[in-house]
Design a protein around this motif. Structure first.
Motif, PDB file in Angstrom:
ATOM      1  N   GLU A  56     -58.901  -3.668  20.421  1.00  0.00           N
ATOM      2  CA  GLU A  56     -59.505  -2.467  19.841  1.00  0.00           C
ATOM      3  C   GLU A  56     -61.026  -2.540  19.844  1.00  0.00           C
ATOM      4  O   GLU A  56     -61.712  -1.516  19.910  1.00  0.00           O
ATOM      5  CB  GLU A  56     -58.980  -2.251  18.420  1.00  0.00           C
ATOM      6  CG  GLU A  56     -57.504  -1.864  18.341  1.00  0.00           C
ATOM      7  CD  GLU A  56     -56.516  -3.020  18.478  1.00  0.00           C
ATOM      8  OE1 GLU A  56     -56.974  -4.182  18.672  1.00  0.00           O
ATOM      9  OE2 GLU A  56     -55.294  -2.786  18.394  1.00  0.00           O
ATOM     10  N   GLY A 258     -49.526  -8.192  27.222  1.00  0.00           N
ATOM     11  CA  GLY A 258     -50.467  -7.475  26.358  1.00  0.00           C
ATOM     12  C   GLY A 258     -51.111  -8.406  25.349  1.00  0.00           C
ATOM     13  O   GLY A 258     -52.320  -8.339  25.093  1.00  0.00           O
ATOM     14  N   SER A 259     -50.315  -9.298  24.794  1.00  0.00           N
ATOM     15  CA  SER A 259     -50.843 -10.247  23.804  1.00  0.00           C
ATOM     16  C   SER A 259     -51.820 -11.215  24.451  1.00  0.00           C
ATOM     17  O   SER A 259     -52.884 -11.501  23.897  1.00  0.00           O
ATOM     18  CB  SER A 259     -49.695 -11.037  23.172  1.00  0.00           C
ATOM     19  OG  SER A 259     -48.831 -10.176  22.473  1.00  0.00           O
ATOM     20  N   ARG A 287     -46.177  -4.203  30.394  1.00  0.00           N
ATOM     21  CA  ARG A 287     -46.048  -3.152  29.377  1.00  0.00           C
ATOM     22  C   ARG A 287     -46.297  -3.704  27.975  1.00  0.00           C
ATOM     23  O   ARG A 287     -46.128  -4.893  27.730  1.00  0.00           O
ATOM     24  CB  ARG A 287     -44.605  -2.604  29.362  1.00  0.00           C
ATOM     25  CG  ARG A 287     -44.176  -1.912  30.619  1.00  0.00           C
ATOM     26  CD  ARG A 287     -44.720  -0.486  30.647  1.00  0.00           C
ATOM     27  NE  ARG A 287     -44.239   0.263  31.792  1.00  0.00           N
ATOM     28  CZ  ARG A 287     -44.780   0.207  33.000  1.00  0.00           C
ATOM     29  NH1 ARG A 287     -45.801  -0.596  33.228  1.00  0.00           N
ATOM     30  NH2 ARG A 287     -44.301   0.945  33.986  1.00  0.00           N
ATOM     31  N   GLU A 289     -44.153  -3.322  25.552  1.00  0.00           N
ATOM     32  CA  GLU A 289     -42.790  -2.805  25.383  1.00  0.00           C
ATOM     33  C   GLU A 289     -42.468  -2.564  23.913  1.00  0.00           C
ATOM     34  O   GLU A 289     -41.734  -1.635  23.564  1.00  0.00           O
ATOM     35  CB  GLU A 289     -41.780  -3.774  26.009  1.00  0.00           C
ATOM     36  CG  GLU A 289     -40.460  -3.107  26.335  1.00  0.00           C
ATOM     37  CD  GLU A 289     -39.508  -4.009  27.102  1.00  0.00           C
ATOM     38  OE1 GLU A 289     -39.851  -5.163  27.392  1.00  0.00           O
ATOM     39  OE2 GLU A 289     -38.395  -3.537  27.387  1.00  0.00           O
ATOM     40  N   SER A 290     -43.011  -3.400  23.043  1.00  0.00           N
ATOM     41  CA  SER A 290     -42.698  -3.291  21.609  1.00  0.00           C
ATOM     42  C   SER A 290     -43.165  -1.970  21.007  1.00  0.00           C
ATOM     43  O   SER A 290     -42.665  -1.565  19.961  1.00  0.00           O
ATOM     44  CB  SER A 290     -43.354  -4.435  20.836  1.00  0.00           C
ATOM     45  OG  SER A 290     -43.023  -5.678  21.385  1.00  0.00           O
TER      46      SER A 290
HETATM   47  C1  TPP Z   1     -54.360  -5.897  16.828  1.00  0.00           C
HETATM   48  C2  TPP Z   1     -53.073  -5.172  17.129  1.00  0.00           C
HETATM   49  N1  TPP Z   1     -53.093  -4.081  17.898  1.00  0.00           N
HETATM   50  C3  TPP Z   1     -51.943  -3.419  18.176  1.00  0.00           C
HETATM   51  C4  TPP Z   1     -50.753  -3.866  17.668  1.00  0.00           C
HETATM   52  C5  TPP Z   1     -49.455  -3.107  17.929  1.00  0.00           C
HETATM   53  N2  TPP Z   1     -48.558  -3.895  18.769  1.00  0.00           N
HETATM   54  C6  TPP Z   1     -47.532  -4.654  18.274  1.00  0.00           C
HETATM   55  S1  TPP Z   1     -46.655  -5.405  19.431  1.00  0.00           S
HETATM   56  C7  TPP Z   1     -47.582  -4.720  20.650  1.00  0.00           C
HETATM   57  C8  TPP Z   1     -47.260  -4.913  22.099  1.00  0.00           C
HETATM   58  C9  TPP Z   1     -47.278  -6.349  22.551  1.00  0.00           C
HETATM   59  O1  TPP Z   1     -47.265  -6.328  23.961  1.00  0.00           O
HETATM   60  P1  TPP Z   1     -46.866  -7.600  24.808  1.00  0.00           P
HETATM   61  O2  TPP Z   1     -47.551  -8.805  24.297  1.00  0.00           O
HETATM   62  O3  TPP Z   1     -47.106  -7.283  26.240  1.00  0.00           O
HETATM   63  O4  TPP Z   1     -45.320  -7.818  24.522  1.00  0.00           O
HETATM   64  P2  TPP Z   1     -44.091  -6.795  24.737  1.00  0.00           P
HETATM   65  O5  TPP Z   1     -44.159  -5.830  23.619  1.00  0.00           O
HETATM   66  O6  TPP Z   1     -44.229  -6.160  26.077  1.00  0.00           O
HETATM   67  O7  TPP Z   1     -42.895  -7.687  24.639  1.00  0.00           O
HETATM   68  C10 TPP Z   1     -48.588  -3.921  20.125  1.00  0.00           C
HETATM   69  C11 TPP Z   1     -49.592  -3.163  20.933  1.00  0.00           C
HETATM   70  C12 TPP Z   1     -50.783  -5.017  16.860  1.00  0.00           C
HETATM   71  N3  TPP Z   1     -49.703  -5.537  16.309  1.00  0.00           N
HETATM   72  N4  TPP Z   1     -51.948  -5.634  16.605  1.00  0.00           N
END
Ligand code: TPP
Length: 373
Positions: A56, A258-259, A287, A289-290
């Motif tokens: 962010e 994403g993480s 993605r 995905e969550s």
């Molecule tokens: C700082 C922050 N921003 C946004 C989120 C919302 N969020 C929770 S899980 C997630 C997606 C995680 O993506 P990834 O690591 O690619 O794993 P996947 O969901 O694809 O298994 C997001 C954006 C969050 N928890 N914390």
């Protein structure tokens, strides 16, 4: 000023039309499941440029760049990302008086949501923090007419140089996106997690927020697992701390793309530390995905190359369960090692949240006992 009152339901198209009419055409952010319908609409709406940013803070910095170049910009984020936002908000946007509109879903704002303890503290702290910083904020109204009035008010505070927030209560926007059906044959999150558990018996596992932790928990809950409920992007840093402190234990961190992208600099830290007992797994479905399956920017990122470039001793990419299981030999040498696991973007939904049965302090306590014992 904001206060939470009635249940609100506005359509994603209403919100996007109001945004476009108010001149905000350049958007950046990190998704939230509460804004999934907005992201889905955005994918079909040619009026906007939307950039998925790694975190962010970079969304805000990018929006400042948009504004400097003459484009009105807005953010789409959730309030857990408010922490990531604070530095560029206070030490860039505010002092430079380059104001940006932030549309922020307010997880944990209403009553205590026991199922999602990660939102509890920020849920009650966001509005007091906005007030402490003197930042104007409005609650997303339920009708398009009132939304236009809110945008008019936001325009005035933005014109005065103040970053302005539009707060979105959970469930305020109608119809979240329905994830596409899972394809049974594809290599997905479940088989990947099961293979990892088989490959590293006895290891300490640390897993990222969202579906990945839920999958690990559903498949093989054990005290040696530490599930991050929030703190997205920080699983590898937690793992680095554990691995450095416990050199005799194998530590496996299970990240998502994403993480991992959210704080990619930790790869340099892990390579620099040269942690021989650390295995870094990135389950890459391209993605978030969550939160409804929005695209990340991982498609063009060669995680294995990044890892070796950061000093990991070995790194490989696998695309099937067989390739992952066959990687046992490559992964059993000294680390740090990275396995980039390409999986389908549409895995079957995982089981319930960890916190539904084990609260975060209990997860931490039993993991600490397992590490030290
Ligand atoms: C700082 C922050 N921003 C946004 C989120 C919302 N969020 C929770 S899980 C997630 C997606 C995680 O993506 P990834 O690591 O690619 O794993 P996947 O969901 O694809 O298994 C997001 C954006 C969050 N928890 N914390």
């Amino acid at each position: 000023m904001s206060q939470i009152t009635q249940p609100l339901v506005l359509s994603a198209t209403d919100l996007l039309s109001a945004l476009a009419d108010a001149g905000f055409r350049h958007l950046a952010g990190v998704p939230c499941s509460c804004l999934a319908a907005v992201h889905e609409e955005l994918g079909r709406d040619a009026r906007f440029v939307y950039v998925p940013t790694p975190n962010e803070g970079s969304a805000l910095a990018m929006a400042v760049g948009f504004q400097l170049a003459g484009n009105e910009a807005a953010l789409l984020i959730q309030n857990s990302g408010f922490g990531n936002l604070l530095d560029p908000l206070t030490s860039l946007a505010m002092i430079s008086r380059v104001p940006v509109l932030t549309i922020m879903s307010m997880r944990g704002w209403a009553a205590g949501d026991d199922a999602e303890p990660q939102h509890e503290v920020m849920g009650r702290g966001t509005v007091p923090m906005l007030d402490a910083l003197g930042l104007p904020h409005h609650v997303l109204p339920a009708t398009a007419d009132r939304l236009r009035a809110v945008f008019a008010a936001a325009r005035r505070t933005l014109a005065a140089g103040q970053p302005t927030f539009l707060l979105v209560p959970p469930d305020a926007i109608a119809s979240c996106a329905t994830p596409p059906a899972a394809t049974g044959a594809a290599f997905g999150r479940g088989p990947a997690v099961r293979a990892l558990v088989d490959l590293f018996p006895g290891a300490l596992f640390i897993s990222t927020t969202g579906f990945i932790s839920r999958e690990l928990y559903a498949h093989s809950d054990r005290p040696e697992n530490f599930y991050l409920e929030g703190a997205m992007g920080h699983a590898a840093s937690v793992a680095a701390g554990v691995a450095l402190s416990s050199p005799d234990r194998r530590v496996v961190v299970v990240d998502g793309d994403g993480s991992a992208l959210m704080h990619l600099g930790v790869l340099s830290l892990i390579g620099h530390l040269g942690l021989p007992n650390l295995v870094h797994v990135i389950l890459d479905n391209g993605r978030y995905e969550s939160t409804g399956g929005q695209a990340t920017t991982a498609a063009g990122t060669a995680f294995a190359t990044v890892a070796t470039g950061c000093g990991y001793r070995a790194a490989l990419t696998v695309s099937s369960e067989k390739e992952l299981r066959d990687a046992r030999a490559a992964l059993s040498g000294a680390g740090p090692t990275l396995v980039h696991v390409r999986i389908t973007p549409h895995s079957p939904a995982p089981g319930p949240r960890v916190a539904a049965t084990i609260r975060p302090p209990e997860v931490a306590r039993r993991f600490a006992d397992a590490v030290r014992g």
